[in-house]
Design a protein around this motif. Sequence first.
Motif, PDB file in Angstrom:
ATOM      1  N   LEU A 199      -0.096   0.881   3.871  1.00  0.00           N
ATOM      2  CA  LEU A 199      -0.197   1.524   5.178  1.00  0.00           C
ATOM      3  C   LEU A 199      -0.671   0.570   6.275  1.00  0.00           C
ATOM      4  O   LEU A 199      -0.580   0.894   7.466  1.00  0.00           O
ATOM      5  CB  LEU A 199      -1.153   2.720   5.104  1.00  0.00           C
ATOM      6  CG  LEU A 199      -0.720   3.870   4.199  1.00  0.00           C
ATOM      7  CD1 LEU A 199      -1.747   4.994   4.226  1.00  0.00           C
ATOM      8  CD2 LEU A 199       0.648   4.404   4.610  1.00  0.00           C
ATOM      9  N   GLY A 200      -1.188  -0.605   5.897  1.00  0.00           N
ATOM     10  CA  GLY A 200      -1.609  -1.589   6.875  1.00  0.00           C
ATOM     11  C   GLY A 200      -2.873  -1.216   7.637  1.00  0.00           C
ATOM     12  O   GLY A 200      -3.064  -1.655   8.782  1.00  0.00           O
ATOM     13  N   TYR A 254       9.898  11.380   2.033  1.00  0.00           N
ATOM     14  CA  TYR A 254       9.301  10.552   3.094  1.00  0.00           C
ATOM     15  C   TYR A 254       9.416   9.069   2.750  1.00  0.00           C
ATOM     16  O   TYR A 254       9.863   8.254   3.577  1.00  0.00           O
ATOM     17  CB  TYR A 254       7.837  10.936   3.292  1.00  0.00           C
ATOM     18  CG  TYR A 254       7.161  10.131   4.376  1.00  0.00           C
ATOM     19  CD1 TYR A 254       7.223  10.534   5.705  1.00  0.00           C
ATOM     20  CD2 TYR A 254       6.469   8.958   4.074  1.00  0.00           C
ATOM     21  CE1 TYR A 254       6.626   9.782   6.704  1.00  0.00           C
ATOM     22  CE2 TYR A 254       5.861   8.199   5.063  1.00  0.00           C
ATOM     23  CZ  TYR A 254       5.945   8.624   6.374  1.00  0.00           C
ATOM     24  OH  TYR A 254       5.348   7.875   7.364  1.00  0.00           O
ATOM     25  N   TRP A 255       9.016   8.715   1.522  1.00  0.00           N
ATOM     26  CA  TRP A 255       9.003   7.300   1.173  1.00  0.00           C
ATOM     27  C   TRP A 255      10.401   6.756   0.914  1.00  0.00           C
ATOM     28  O   TRP A 255      10.601   5.533   0.890  1.00  0.00           O
ATOM     29  CB  TRP A 255       8.116   7.076  -0.036  1.00  0.00           C
ATOM     30  CG  TRP A 255       6.666   7.262   0.302  1.00  0.00           C
ATOM     31  CD1 TRP A 255       5.897   8.355   0.068  1.00  0.00           C
ATOM     32  CD2 TRP A 255       5.833   6.318   0.982  1.00  0.00           C
ATOM     33  NE1 TRP A 255       4.633   8.166   0.556  1.00  0.00           N
ATOM     34  CE2 TRP A 255       4.560   6.920   1.108  1.00  0.00           C
ATOM     35  CE3 TRP A 255       6.026   5.031   1.488  1.00  0.00           C
ATOM     36  CZ2 TRP A 255       3.496   6.273   1.736  1.00  0.00           C
ATOM     37  CZ3 TRP A 255       4.965   4.386   2.099  1.00  0.00           C
ATOM     38  CH2 TRP A 255       3.723   5.003   2.221  1.00  0.00           C
ATOM     39  N   GLU A 259      11.068   3.732   6.731  1.00  0.00           N
ATOM     40  CA  GLU A 259      10.891   2.315   6.459  1.00  0.00           C
ATOM     41  C   GLU A 259       9.492   1.826   6.822  1.00  0.00           C
ATOM     42  O   GLU A 259       8.943   0.943   6.158  1.00  0.00           O
ATOM     43  CB  GLU A 259      11.931   1.490   7.220  1.00  0.00           C
ATOM     44  CG  GLU A 259      13.374   1.756   6.779  1.00  0.00           C
ATOM     45  CD  GLU A 259      14.359   0.881   7.521  1.00  0.00           C
ATOM     46  OE1 GLU A 259      13.909   0.070   8.368  1.00  0.00           O
ATOM     47  OE2 GLU A 259      15.574   0.998   7.262  1.00  0.00           O
ATOM     48  N   SER A 260       8.915   2.377   7.907  1.00  0.00           N
ATOM     49  CA  SER A 260       7.589   1.953   8.363  1.00  0.00           C
ATOM     50  C   SER A 260       6.647   3.158   8.329  1.00  0.00           C
ATOM     51  O   SER A 260       6.579   3.924   9.293  1.00  0.00           O
ATOM     52  CB  SER A 260       7.659   1.364   9.780  1.00  0.00           C
ATOM     53  OG  SER A 260       8.515   0.251   9.808  1.00  0.00           O
ATOM     54  N   PRO A 261       5.935   3.366   7.229  1.00  0.00           N
ATOM     55  CA  PRO A 261       5.070   4.546   7.113  1.00  0.00           C
ATOM     56  C   PRO A 261       3.899   4.497   8.088  1.00  0.00           C
ATOM     57  O   PRO A 261       3.350   3.424   8.371  1.00  0.00           O
ATOM     58  CB  PRO A 261       4.577   4.465   5.665  1.00  0.00           C
ATOM     59  CG  PRO A 261       4.672   3.028   5.313  1.00  0.00           C
ATOM     60  CD  PRO A 261       5.872   2.505   6.039  1.00  0.00           C
ATOM     61  N   LEU A 327       6.932   4.085  -2.502  1.00  0.00           N
ATOM     62  CA  LEU A 327       7.909   4.880  -3.230  1.00  0.00           C
ATOM     63  C   LEU A 327       7.598   4.895  -4.720  1.00  0.00           C
ATOM     64  O   LEU A 327       7.744   5.932  -5.382  1.00  0.00           O
ATOM     65  CB  LEU A 327       9.317   4.324  -2.992  1.00  0.00           C
ATOM     66  CG  LEU A 327      10.454   5.056  -3.719  1.00  0.00           C
ATOM     67  CD1 LEU A 327      10.498   6.528  -3.326  1.00  0.00           C
ATOM     68  CD2 LEU A 327      11.803   4.376  -3.426  1.00  0.00           C
ATOM     69  N   ALA A 328       7.150   3.765  -5.262  1.00  0.00           N
ATOM     70  CA  ALA A 328       6.798   3.716  -6.680  1.00  0.00           C
ATOM     71  C   ALA A 328       5.629   4.652  -6.977  1.00  0.00           C
ATOM     72  O   ALA A 328       5.624   5.364  -7.989  1.00  0.00           O
ATOM     73  CB  ALA A 328       6.445   2.279  -7.078  1.00  0.00           C
ATOM     74  N   LEU A 329       4.639   4.671  -6.092  1.00  0.00           N
ATOM     75  CA  LEU A 329       3.517   5.588  -6.273  1.00  0.00           C
ATOM     76  C   LEU A 329       3.976   7.042  -6.186  1.00  0.00           C
ATOM     77  O   LEU A 329       3.519   7.900  -6.947  1.00  0.00           O
ATOM     78  CB  LEU A 329       2.439   5.319  -5.218  1.00  0.00           C
ATOM     79  CG  LEU A 329       1.571   4.074  -5.429  1.00  0.00           C
ATOM     80  CD1 LEU A 329       0.666   3.855  -4.219  1.00  0.00           C
ATOM     81  CD2 LEU A 329       0.734   4.199  -6.695  1.00  0.00           C
ATOM     82  N   ALA A 330       4.887   7.323  -5.257  1.00  0.00           N
ATOM     83  CA  ALA A 330       5.409   8.688  -5.110  1.00  0.00           C
ATOM     84  C   ALA A 330       6.153   9.124  -6.369  1.00  0.00           C
ATOM     85  O   ALA A 330       6.020  10.267  -6.818  1.00  0.00           O
ATOM     86  CB  ALA A 330       6.321   8.773  -3.889  1.00  0.00           C
ATOM     87  N   LEU A 331       6.941   8.221  -6.948  1.00  0.00           N
ATOM     88  CA  LEU A 331       7.663   8.543  -8.180  1.00  0.00           C
ATOM     89  C   LEU A 331       6.688   8.777  -9.334  1.00  0.00           C
ATOM     90  O   LEU A 331       6.862   9.699 -10.140  1.00  0.00           O
ATOM     91  CB  LEU A 331       8.624   7.405  -8.524  1.00  0.00           C
ATOM     92  CG  LEU A 331       9.874   7.285  -7.641  1.00  0.00           C
ATOM     93  CD1 LEU A 331      10.584   5.960  -7.909  1.00  0.00           C
ATOM     94  CD2 LEU A 331      10.817   8.455  -7.888  1.00  0.00           C
TER      95      LEU A 331
END
Length: 371
Positions: A199-200, A254-255, A259-261, A327-331
């Motif tokens: 998330l920066g 969402y993920w 592209e820029s969360p 996206l990996a965390l969401a999966l």
Amino acid sequence: EMQQTISVYLIAYAGMSLLHGPLSDAYGRRIVILGGVTGFTLASVGCALAPSIEWLLACRALQGVCIGAGLIVGRALTRDLFDGTQALKVQSLITLFFSVAPVVAPIIGGFVYMLSGWRAVFWFLALYGSALLLLCLRVLPETHPIAQRTRFVPRVLFATYREIAVDRRYALLAVSTGFNFGAFFLYISSAPAFVERILGLGTFDYAWFFGPCILGMMTGATLANRMAGRATARGTVRLGYAISAVAMLANLAYWTLVESPTVPWAVLAIAANSIGIALNFPTLSLKMLDRYPRNRGAASSVQAFVWGVMTSLIAGFLSPALSWSGLALALGAAALSASGYACWWLYARITPVEAAAPVAAPLIEEPVEPV
């Protein structure tokens, strides 16, 4: 090596969790909780004074050994005092605190660390443990009378755990709650990477993630409290899983599309999932404890052991493998949540509605002797 402080803590917690409940069944709830809080406080002091990584790991393991007393014995204590709808209402309040604690803790820890360094975090825990010990000494009652206590006999204890281990309904409920919370714990254990790298955001920006999740947990626990006595147990659980399913699908969408969360949009679906988790937990936990009314401490211990093993695996293996990508965390979270629902679905399939409420017969067949 520092990363292992989490794994050591969780492994020690999981191993000792098998004894906290039976000890409370034999010697009373109050003494076990007081001993656990005292040990945790002393271990926190040891961590703060640690001169080496080996010393720190040993004290973290001692923390894990002691900390389970409150959670495990506390569930049995609650069931000693309350029945039926009232038990569900009280368990909902406990779920609220249990769910909010691991969310608030990193925020407090971040501020303490930035102000005074990592040793100050453990001094803070020592002060917190001391305050909790004083509170328990003043107000914590003994809820397990001597006449109802069982003897702490290893042979009988192993027989009890063997019975629980082969209880398919209990196992499905325990693993279901573990998967449910695991979908959220994956983000907690991945918080540094998720908040700062994906998330920066900065060190003081963790509230952007944890704040909505706290609200979600509070909402789910409050909803569970309000629905107690008004909706069936299965209806409550179905609603909780429906909320989690919608949240996980939204999180994946969402993920996949963005592209820029940005916050708060990147965390809203995670917070929504926490509503379903907190809504389900009280009902599922009570169903597990009620299967063994004479051995609630042991039943609570097995659940804590399952949770300890599952969270240690998530923190030690799954989080490092998935925290490189949102996206990996969401999966991963979606897979954990779906696994939790699959366990509940199997439980519902093998448990007729009319047989869901009655509990199993006591496991200990020997005469109960006062200690």
